[in-house]
Design a protein around this motif. Sequence first.
Motif, PDB file in Angstrom:
ATOM      1  N   HIS A  57       0.799  -1.225   0.000  1.00 43.48           N
ATOM      2  CA  HIS A  57       0.000   0.000   0.000  1.00 43.48           C
ATOM      3  C   HIS A  57       0.835   1.279   0.000  1.00 43.48           C
ATOM      4  O   HIS A  57       0.556   2.197  -0.792  1.00 43.48           O
ATOM      5  CB  HIS A  57      -0.958  -0.016   1.194  1.00 43.48           C
ATOM      6  CG  HIS A  57      -1.888   1.150   1.246  1.00 43.48           C
ATOM      7  ND1 HIS A  57      -2.846   1.390   0.285  1.00 43.48           N
ATOM      8  CD2 HIS A  57      -1.999   2.163   2.153  1.00 43.48           C
ATOM      9  CE1 HIS A  57      -3.515   2.481   0.585  1.00 43.48           C
ATOM     10  NE2 HIS A  57      -3.018   2.979   1.712  1.00 43.48           N
ATOM     11  N   PRO A  58       1.877   1.401   0.831  1.00 44.00           N
ATOM     12  CA  PRO A  58       2.662   2.646   0.801  1.00 44.00           C
ATOM     13  C   PRO A  58       3.319   2.911  -0.548  1.00 44.00           C
ATOM     14  O   PRO A  58       3.426   4.066  -0.968  1.00 44.00           O
ATOM     15  CB  PRO A  58       3.724   2.430   1.890  1.00 44.00           C
ATOM     16  CG  PRO A  58       3.222   1.323   2.727  1.00 44.00           C
ATOM     17  CD  PRO A  58       2.358   0.486   1.877  1.00 44.00           C
ATOM     18  N   ALA A  59       3.767   1.854  -1.223  1.00 49.50           N
ATOM     19  CA  ALA A  59       4.394   2.036  -2.537  1.00 49.50           C
ATOM     20  C   ALA A  59       3.390   2.581  -3.538  1.00 49.50           C
ATOM     21  O   ALA A  59       3.706   3.464  -4.353  1.00 49.50           O
ATOM     22  CB  ALA A  59       4.982   0.713  -3.024  1.00 49.50           C
ATOM     23  N   LEU A  60       2.170   2.078  -3.478  1.00 49.73           N
ATOM     24  CA  LEU A  60       1.137   2.546  -4.406  1.00 49.73           C
ATOM     25  C   LEU A  60       0.702   3.975  -4.086  1.00 49.73           C
ATOM     26  O   LEU A  60       0.480   4.786  -4.993  1.00 49.73           O
ATOM     27  CB  LEU A  60      -0.072   1.608  -4.347  1.00 49.73           C
ATOM     28  CG  LEU A  60       0.151   0.192  -4.902  1.00 49.73           C
ATOM     29  CD1 LEU A  60      -1.065  -0.669  -4.623  1.00 49.73           C
ATOM     30  CD2 LEU A  60       0.440   0.237  -6.391  1.00 49.73           C
ATOM     31  N   THR A  61       0.591   4.289  -2.801  1.00 52.72           N
ATOM     32  CA  THR A  61       0.163   5.646  -2.439  1.00 52.72           C
ATOM     33  C   THR A  61       1.223   6.681  -2.813  1.00 52.72           C
ATOM     34  O   THR A  61       0.887   7.832  -3.117  1.00 52.72           O
ATOM     35  CB  THR A  61      -0.157   5.753  -0.941  1.00 52.72           C
ATOM     36  OG1 THR A  61       0.983   5.345  -0.177  1.00 52.72           O
ATOM     37  CG2 THR A  61      -1.346   4.881  -0.576  1.00 52.72           C
ATOM     38  N   ASP A  62       2.493   6.291  -2.788  1.00 54.82           N
ATOM     39  CA  ASP A  62       3.537   7.215  -3.240  1.00 54.82           C
ATOM     40  C   ASP A  62       3.305   7.602  -4.702  1.00 54.82           C
ATOM     41  O   ASP A  62       3.457   8.772  -5.085  1.00 54.82           O
ATOM     42  CB  ASP A  62       4.918   6.570  -3.093  1.00 54.82           C
ATOM     43  CG  ASP A  62       5.421   6.606  -1.662  1.00 54.82           C
ATOM     44  OD1 ASP A  62       4.758   7.235  -0.818  1.00 54.82           O
ATOM     45  OD2 ASP A  62       6.457   5.987  -1.382  1.00 54.82           O
ATOM     46  N   ALA A  63       2.949   6.595  -5.515  1.00 49.44           N
ATOM     47  CA  ALA A  63       2.685   6.869  -6.927  1.00 49.44           C
ATOM     48  C   ALA A  63       1.457   7.765  -7.090  1.00 49.44           C
ATOM     49  O   ALA A  63       1.445   8.703  -7.892  1.00 49.44           O
ATOM     50  CB  ALA A  63       2.497   5.562  -7.692  1.00 49.44           C
ATOM     51  N   THR A  64       0.413   7.477  -6.307  1.00 45.80           N
ATOM     52  CA  THR A  64      -0.827   8.246  -6.403  1.00 45.80           C
ATOM     53  C   THR A  64      -0.631   9.698  -5.960  1.00 45.80           C
ATOM     54  O   THR A  64      -0.967  10.642  -6.687  1.00 45.80           O
ATOM     55  CB  THR A  64      -1.929   7.592  -5.555  1.00 45.80           C
ATOM     56  OG1 THR A  64      -2.159   6.259  -6.023  1.00 45.80           O
ATOM     57  CG2 THR A  64      -3.225   8.380  -5.633  1.00 45.80           C
ATOM     58  N   VAL A  65      -0.099   9.875  -4.757  1.00 49.45           N
ATOM     59  CA  VAL A  65       0.092  11.229  -4.225  1.00 49.45           C
ATOM     60  C   VAL A  65       1.096  12.006  -5.082  1.00 49.45           C
ATOM     61  O   VAL A  65       0.891  13.189  -5.389  1.00 49.45           O
ATOM     62  CB  VAL A  65       0.563  11.162  -2.756  1.00 49.45           C
ATOM     63  CG1 VAL A  65       0.924  12.559  -2.251  1.00 49.45           C
ATOM     64  CG2 VAL A  65      -0.518  10.544  -1.880  1.00 49.45           C
ATOM     65  N   GLY A  66       2.169  11.334  -5.487  1.00 50.98           N
ATOM     66  CA  GLY A  66       3.155  12.001  -6.330  1.00 50.98           C
ATOM     67  C   GLY A  66       2.595  12.413  -7.674  1.00 50.98           C
ATOM     68  O   GLY A  66       2.878  13.513  -8.178  1.00 50.98           O
ATOM     69  N   GLY A  67       1.774  11.543  -8.254  1.00 50.34           N
ATOM     70  CA  GLY A  67       1.176  11.848  -9.548  1.00 50.34           C
ATOM     71  C   GLY A  67       0.215  13.019  -9.486  1.00 50.34           C
ATOM     72  O   GLY A  67       0.264  13.936 -10.325  1.00 50.34           O
ATOM     73  N   TYR A  68      -0.666  13.015  -8.474  1.00 48.32           N
ATOM     74  CA  TYR A  68      -1.614  14.125  -8.334  1.00 48.32           C
ATOM     75  C   TYR A  68      -0.878  15.442  -8.026  1.00 48.32           C
ATOM     76  O   TYR A  68      -1.273  16.515  -8.495  1.00 48.32           O
ATOM     77  CB  TYR A  68      -2.614  13.823  -7.216  1.00 48.32           C
ATOM     78  CG  TYR A  68      -3.723  12.886  -7.611  1.00 48.32           C
ATOM     79  CD1 TYR A  68      -4.419  13.057  -8.801  1.00 48.32           C
ATOM     80  CD2 TYR A  68      -4.103  11.832  -6.773  1.00 48.32           C
ATOM     81  CE1 TYR A  68      -5.456  12.209  -9.161  1.00 48.32           C
ATOM     82  CE2 TYR A  68      -5.140  10.976  -7.111  1.00 48.32           C
ATOM     83  CZ  TYR A  68      -5.811  11.155  -8.310  1.00 48.32           C
ATOM     84  OH  TYR A  68      -6.837  10.312  -8.652  1.00 48.32           O
ATOM     85  N   THR A  69       0.186  15.361  -7.227  1.00 47.99           N
ATOM     86  CA  THR A  69       0.946  16.565  -6.896  1.00 47.99           C
ATOM     87  C   THR A  69       1.629  17.140  -8.133  1.00 47.99           C
ATOM     88  O   THR A  69       1.632  18.363  -8.353  1.00 47.99           O
ATOM     89  CB  THR A  69       1.996  16.253  -5.811  1.00 47.99           C
ATOM     90  OG1 THR A  69       1.321  15.757  -4.639  1.00 47.99           O
ATOM     91  CG2 THR A  69       2.799  17.491  -5.450  1.00 47.99           C
ATOM     92  N   ALA A  70       2.196  16.259  -8.956  1.00 48.24           N
ATOM     93  CA  ALA A  70       2.818  16.721 -10.201  1.00 48.24           C
ATOM     94  C   ALA A  70       1.778  17.332 -11.131  1.00 48.24           C
ATOM     95  O   ALA A  70       2.043  18.345 -11.808  1.00 48.24           O
ATOM     96  CB  ALA A  70       3.528  15.557 -10.885  1.00 48.24           C
ATOM     97  N   MET A  71       0.579  16.752 -11.151  1.00 51.35           N
ATOM     98  CA  MET A  71      -0.500  17.300 -11.983  1.00 51.35           C
ATOM     99  C   MET A  71      -0.854  18.720 -11.548  1.00 51.35           C
ATOM    100  O   MET A  71      -0.988  19.630 -12.385  1.00 51.35           O
ATOM    101  CB  MET A  71      -1.731  16.397 -11.870  1.00 51.35           C
ATOM    102  CG  MET A  71      -2.957  16.913 -12.618  1.00 51.35           C
ATOM    103  SD  MET A  71      -4.507  16.282 -11.919  1.00 51.35           S
ATOM    104  CE  MET A  71      -4.658  17.240 -10.414  1.00 51.35           C
ATOM    105  N   VAL A  72      -1.002  18.902 -10.241  1.00 53.90           N
ATOM    106  CA  VAL A  72      -1.353  20.230  -9.731  1.00 53.90           C
ATOM    107  C   VAL A  72      -0.244  21.230 -10.043  1.00 53.90           C
ATOM    108  O   VAL A  72      -0.518  22.390 -10.399  1.00 53.90           O
ATOM    109  CB  VAL A  72      -1.624  20.159  -8.208  1.00 53.90           C
ATOM    110  CG1 VAL A  72      -1.705  21.568  -7.610  1.00 53.90           C
ATOM    111  CG2 VAL A  72      -2.924  19.412  -7.942  1.00 53.90           C
TER     112      VAL A  72
END
Length: 302
Positions: A57-72
């Motif tokens: 789960h932490p590995a996947l959330t890093d991708a999710t949070v990082g992706g949304y942050t880069a989008m913003v």
Amino acid sequence: MSSPRNTVGHGLVRNAKWIDAFANVFGAIVDGFYKIPGTGFIKNALHGTWLLQHPLHPALTDATVGGYTAMVALDIFYLITRDATLIRAADALLVFSFATSLLSIVSGLTDWSSTYAEERRNGMLHGLIMVLATIFFLVSLWMRLNRGLDGRDSAIYVGIVGWAIMTAAAFLGGEQVFGYGTQVNRQAWSETKSKWQKLDVAASGLDDRKPVVGKTKEGLDVFVAKLDGKIYAIANVCTHAGGPLNEGTWVGKDRCEIQCPWHGSRFCVKDGHAVGGPATFDEPAFETRVSDQGFVEVKARD
């Protein structure tokens, strides 16, 4: 640990009984799914027991949070510069992050299903806020696809709100691990010496598959068992949530795996390997021998 009073989560969820209704529903769905024959492989994969030997789960959330942050970040840069070349990249990040968030949700629910009490409430609140954030991201995606450049600014603002909500959810997710200790290796602070130590366990008193708990000089509880005439030893505290393995059940084809009585994690007694989740970390394993006085001696494996 079910109620750490030094966390923000404690103040938010200790009296929030309304969360229990959501927890009961999601818990019944997750537990019901994993009772279906053949789903054990999926459960082990989503915990991270299989393949990673580390929580997934932490590995996947890093991708999710990082992706949304880069989008913003790209969206804000677009608002400042009006550089149209940023649009496709930002939208691609939104789609990518949403896809990883789906895997994050199912892996998170799988880990969460083994929690209880206040820890369970905090995890449920984290999940509910993350779902709210995901709704904002989906609305932003719909607006980007259907309103063109005229509606682009509004779509970006909706996405930024979603990102702010996601950040709050991520904070509670961090507290789940660092505040409540969910999925933390319970053997992380155990001292295992590479020199022989005598346990207060007489080899002659061992019966086949009837474990005995010895203790090292450092105070580490050691699970000692005789399997088919040979003595094996691993740490006794389950790496997932601290359950007593000596009170567990023998499972597996050759009955060489011990199943934790708390959440069902399984470990091979011969080498300490975690073969079934929710545990993802192996148990410390020991070499064994019998002293001249007839007592079991152990030392950490290299």
